[in-house]
Design a protein around this motif. Sequence first.
Motif, PDB file in Angstrom:
ATOM      1  N   ASP A 159       0.863  -1.180   0.000  1.00 13.53           N
ATOM      2  CA  ASP A 159       0.000   0.000   0.000  1.00 13.53           C
ATOM      3  C   ASP A 159       0.903   1.235   0.000  1.00 13.53           C
ATOM      4  OD1 ASP A 159      -1.752   2.079   0.476  1.00 13.53           O
ATOM      5  OD2 ASP A 159      -2.899   1.011   2.006  1.00 13.53           O
ATOM      6  N   THR A 160       1.333   1.654  -1.171  1.00 10.32           N
ATOM      7  CA  THR A 160       2.330   2.708  -1.273  1.00 10.32           C
ATOM      8  C   THR A 160       1.833   4.040  -0.713  1.00 10.32           C
ATOM      9  OG1 THR A 160       1.648   3.073  -3.571  1.00 10.32           O
ATOM     10  CG2 THR A 160       3.579   1.682  -3.185  1.00 10.32           C
ATOM     11  N   GLY A 161       0.548   4.312  -0.834  1.00 14.42           N
ATOM     12  CA  GLY A 161       0.027   5.562  -0.290  1.00 14.42           C
ATOM     13  C   GLY A 161       0.170   5.613   1.215  1.00 14.42           C
ATOM     14  N   ALA A 162      -0.273   4.561   1.887  1.00 11.60           N
ATOM     15  CA  ALA A 162      -0.202   4.519   3.344  1.00 11.60           C
ATOM     16  C   ALA A 162       1.247   4.475   3.820  1.00 11.60           C
ATOM     17  CB  ALA A 162      -0.963   3.304   3.875  1.00 11.60           C
ATOM     18  N   VAL A 163       2.078   3.717   3.124  1.00 11.81           N
ATOM     19  CA  VAL A 163       3.475   3.594   3.535  1.00 11.81           C
ATOM     20  C   VAL A 163       4.219   4.913   3.327  1.00 11.81           C
ATOM     21  CG1 VAL A 163       5.664   2.450   3.032  1.00 11.81           C
ATOM     22  CG2 VAL A 163       3.572   1.104   3.177  1.00 11.81           C
ATOM     23  N   THR A 164       3.931   5.598   2.233  1.00 14.35           N
ATOM     24  CA  THR A 164       4.562   6.890   1.990  1.00 14.35           C
ATOM     25  C   THR A 164       4.199   7.893   3.082  1.00 14.35           C
ATOM     26  OG1 THR A 164       4.573   6.538  -0.412  1.00 14.35           O
ATOM     27  CG2 THR A 164       4.772   8.810   0.363  1.00 14.35           C
ATOM     28  N   ALA A 165       2.942   7.890   3.493  1.00 20.53           N
ATOM     29  CA  ALA A 165       2.512   8.799   4.565  1.00 20.53           C
ATOM     30  C   ALA A 165       3.264   8.500   5.862  1.00 20.53           C
ATOM     31  CB  ALA A 165       1.009   8.677   4.773  1.00 20.53           C
ATOM     32  N   LEU A 166       3.469   7.222   6.170  1.00 16.95           N
ATOM     33  CA  LEU A 166       4.192   6.858   7.386  1.00 16.95           C
ATOM     34  C   LEU A 166       5.668   7.237   7.279  1.00 16.95           C
ATOM     35  CD1 LEU A 166       2.580   3.369   8.089  1.00 16.95           C
ATOM     36  CD2 LEU A 166       2.357   5.428   9.486  1.00 16.95           C
ATOM     37  N   TRP A 167       6.229   7.070   6.100  1.00 19.46           N
ATOM     38  CA  TRP A 167       7.621   7.460   5.905  1.00 19.46           C
ATOM     39  C   TRP A 167       7.788   8.972   6.102  1.00 19.46           C
ATOM     40  CZ3 TRP A 167      12.404   6.593   6.259  1.00 19.46           C
ATOM     41  CH2 TRP A 167      13.359   7.331   5.543  1.00 19.46           C
ATOM     42  N   GLU A 168       6.890   9.741   5.533  1.00 21.36           N
ATOM     43  CA  GLU A 168       6.975  11.195   5.675  1.00 21.36           C
ATOM     44  C   GLU A 168       6.759  11.629   7.119  1.00 21.36           C
ATOM     45  OE1 GLU A 168       4.142  12.463   2.764  1.00 21.36           O
ATOM     46  OE2 GLU A 168       5.599  12.330   1.101  1.00 21.36           O
ATOM     47  N   GLU A 169       5.935  10.906   7.843  1.00 24.25           N
ATOM     48  CA  GLU A 169       5.754  11.192   9.269  1.00 24.25           C
ATOM     49  C   GLU A 169       7.057  10.964  10.022  1.00 24.25           C
ATOM     50  OE1 GLU A 169       3.403   9.110  12.977  1.00 24.25           O
ATOM     51  OE2 GLU A 169       2.369   9.246  11.053  1.00 24.25           O
ATOM     52  N   SER A 170       7.783   9.904   9.680  1.00 27.15           N
ATOM     53  CA  SER A 170       9.069   9.629  10.331  1.00 27.15           C
ATOM     54  C   SER A 170      10.076  10.744  10.057  1.00 27.15           C
ATOM     55  CB  SER A 170       9.640   8.295   9.836  1.00 27.15           C
ATOM     56  OG  SER A 170       8.800   7.214  10.179  1.00 27.15           O
ATOM     57  N   LEU A 171      10.062  11.277   8.854  1.00 27.31           N
ATOM     58  CA  LEU A 171      10.998  12.334   8.491  1.00 27.31           C
ATOM     59  C   LEU A 171      10.748  13.621   9.277  1.00 27.31           C
ATOM     60  CD1 LEU A 171      11.201  11.959   4.605  1.00 27.31           C
ATOM     61  CD2 LEU A 171      12.881  11.221   6.307  1.00 27.31           C
ATOM     62  N   ARG A 172       9.544  13.794   9.767  1.00 30.04           N
ATOM     63  CA  ARG A 172       9.223  14.999  10.540  1.00 30.04           C
ATOM     64  C   ARG A 172       9.685  14.905  11.993  1.00 30.04           C
ATOM     65  NH1 ARG A 172       4.501  14.675   7.219  1.00 30.04           N
ATOM     66  NH2 ARG A 172       3.324  13.590   8.860  1.00 30.04           N
ATOM     67  N   ALA A 173      10.113  13.744  12.426  1.00 31.04           N
ATOM     68  CA  ALA A 173      10.565  13.582  13.810  1.00 31.04           C
ATOM     69  C   ALA A 173      11.845  14.378  14.037  1.00 31.04           C
ATOM     70  CB  ALA A 173      10.816  12.106  14.120  1.00 31.04           C
ATOM     71  N   ALA A 174      11.990  14.903  15.236  1.00 30.92           N
ATOM     72  CA  ALA A 174      13.208  15.647  15.578  1.00 30.92           C
ATOM     73  C   ALA A 174      14.427  14.743  15.461  1.00 30.92           C
ATOM     74  CB  ALA A 174      13.095  16.201  16.997  1.00 30.92           C
ATOM     75  N   GLY A 175      15.532  15.290  14.999  1.00 30.86           N
ATOM     76  CA  GLY A 175      16.753  14.519  14.833  1.00 30.86           C
ATOM     77  C   GLY A 175      17.454  14.261  16.155  1.00 30.86           C
ATOM     78  N   HIS A 176      18.492  13.465  16.097  1.00 28.20           N
ATOM     79  CA  HIS A 176      19.280  13.132  17.290  1.00 28.20           C
ATOM     80  C   HIS A 176      20.011  14.383  17.769  1.00 28.20           C
ATOM     81  CE1 HIS A 176      21.602  10.845  20.114  1.00 28.20           C
ATOM     82  NE2 HIS A 176      22.747  11.091  19.496  1.00 28.20           N
ATOM     83  N   ALA A 177      19.725  14.797  19.000  1.00 31.58           N
ATOM     84  CA  ALA A 177      20.285  16.048  19.518  1.00 31.58           C
ATOM     85  C   ALA A 177      21.524  15.840  20.375  1.00 31.58           C
ATOM     86  CB  ALA A 177      19.217  16.781  20.333  1.00 31.58           C
ATOM     87  N   GLY A 178      21.762  14.623  20.814  1.00 28.68           N
ATOM     88  CA  GLY A 178      22.890  14.374  21.695  1.00 28.68           C
ATOM     89  C   GLY A 178      24.144  14.007  20.934  1.00 28.68           C
ATOM     90  N   PRO A 179      25.197  13.663  21.662  1.00 29.39           N
ATOM     91  CA  PRO A 179      26.440  13.237  21.015  1.00 29.39           C
ATOM     92  C   PRO A 179      26.257  11.891  20.322  1.00 29.39           C
ATOM     93  CG  PRO A 179      26.558  12.848  23.377  1.00 29.39           C
ATOM     94  CD  PRO A 179      25.291  13.624  23.143  1.00 29.39           C
ATOM     95  N   PRO A 180      27.088  11.585  19.341  1.00 28.93           N
ATOM     96  CA  PRO A 180      27.004  10.272  18.694  1.00 28.93           C
ATOM     97  C   PRO A 180      27.348   9.164  19.681  1.00 28.93           C
ATOM     98  CG  PRO A 180      28.979  11.430  18.000  1.00 28.93           C
ATOM     99  CD  PRO A 180      28.169  12.408  18.786  1.00 28.93           C
ATOM    100  N   VAL A 181      26.662   8.038  19.543  1.00 27.74           N
ATOM    101  CA  VAL A 181      26.916   6.892  20.416  1.00 27.74           C
ATOM    102  C   VAL A 181      26.995   5.640  19.556  1.00 27.74           C
ATOM    103  CG1 VAL A 181      25.796   7.943  22.421  1.00 27.74           C
ATOM    104  CG2 VAL A 181      24.452   6.538  20.866  1.00 27.74           C
ATOM    105  N   TRP A 182      27.474   4.561  20.170  1.00 24.57           N
ATOM    106  CA  TRP A 182      27.616   3.295  19.451  1.00 24.57           C
ATOM    107  C   TRP A 182      26.249   2.686  19.149  1.00 24.57           C
ATOM    108  CZ3 TRP A 182      31.459   0.726  17.094  1.00 24.57           C
ATOM    109  CH2 TRP A 182      32.768   1.104  17.366  1.00 24.57           C
ATOM    110  N   ALA A 183      26.138   2.105  17.962  1.00 25.88           N
ATOM    111  CA  ALA A 183      24.961   1.330  17.577  1.00 25.88           C
ATOM    112  C   ALA A 183      25.423   0.145  16.735  1.00 25.88           C
ATOM    113  CB  ALA A 183      23.971   2.187  16.786  1.00 25.88           C
ATOM    114  N   HIS A 184      24.702  -0.952  16.824  1.00 30.17           N
ATOM    115  CA  HIS A 184      25.017  -2.136  16.029  1.00 30.17           C
ATOM    116  C   HIS A 184      24.719  -1.882  14.556  1.00 30.17           C
ATOM    117  CE1 HIS A 184      24.044  -6.056  14.157  1.00 30.17           C
ATOM    118  NE2 HIS A 184      24.974  -6.557  14.962  1.00 30.17           N
TER     119      HIS A 184
END
Length: 294
Positions: A169-194
């Motif tokens: 369902d590309t319409g619904a998935v695109t809307a969810l992707w765009e919602e994720s892009l609106r989230a605030a970015g990482h504000a702290g220092p970089p940390v380890w991730a797998h």
Amino acid sequence: MPKMHADEVDLDAPLVQRLIARRFPQWAALPVRRLASSGTENAMFRLGTDLLVRLPRRPGAVPGVTLEQRWLPRLGPLLPVAVPEPVGFGEPDEGCPWPWSVCRWLQGHNPVAGAVRDPERLAEDLGAFVRALRRIDPQDGPRGYRGGPLRDRDEPTRTALAELGGRVDTGAVTALWEESLRAAGHAGPPVWAHGDLSPGNVLVDEDRLSAVIDFGCAGVGDPAVDLIVAWNLLPASARDTFRKAVGADDAEWARGRGWALSISLIQLPYYWNTNPALAENSRHVITEILAEAG
């Protein structure tokens, strides 16, 4: 084993036997058996009962070999579960144009999304692993393969959406992707991730997390990428437990969901015919995120 990439080389057990005989003659008599795996970057061969040989399938996997050789001995002692322990470094040789690794064999099996027997306990164990990794000093750590801003994934994610027209369902998935892009970015220092916490890189034993493998994507940056396991493995009922164990706020959780969605969308058309297990998990993630959104 089918090839998944145009630049992938041929790798088989007789080749590994020859490589071992030349580089590590002390192990030359040990049997070699190729292991079935949903992994996309490395081929794995069991060597005897206590060792594992990992060879890059293609050039893009080579940096992960040197990264693991350098960093796993430093990260491993600081983590609550086992990680691969390199015990040998193989030089390029005839039939294998890149460096390769020998590690100790780790007990356990890959869990299956939708069939986790004790999801609450696994969620707590995964949360403890992520927290411990984040606490490790990031100084001099390499930039994570997926450690940058989520918006850097926008173009390849939209390209994948276009390729998947009619299959999701590309319409619904695109809307969810765009919602994720609106989230605030990482504000702290970089940390380890797998960087690639997926079912194929998690081992469980008696329903407990016993090991995490394949650190080829590991590095420092935005740690939200390690939240992807909430959707690619854990059921909805255990996600809140995992989120609390990690301590993710709303913005980080939204970015983690965006990472899970982007990775699955890009993987699905690429591996649709060549890696059924990975394609199925990608469909699972998309379905779970759509269901969660209601």
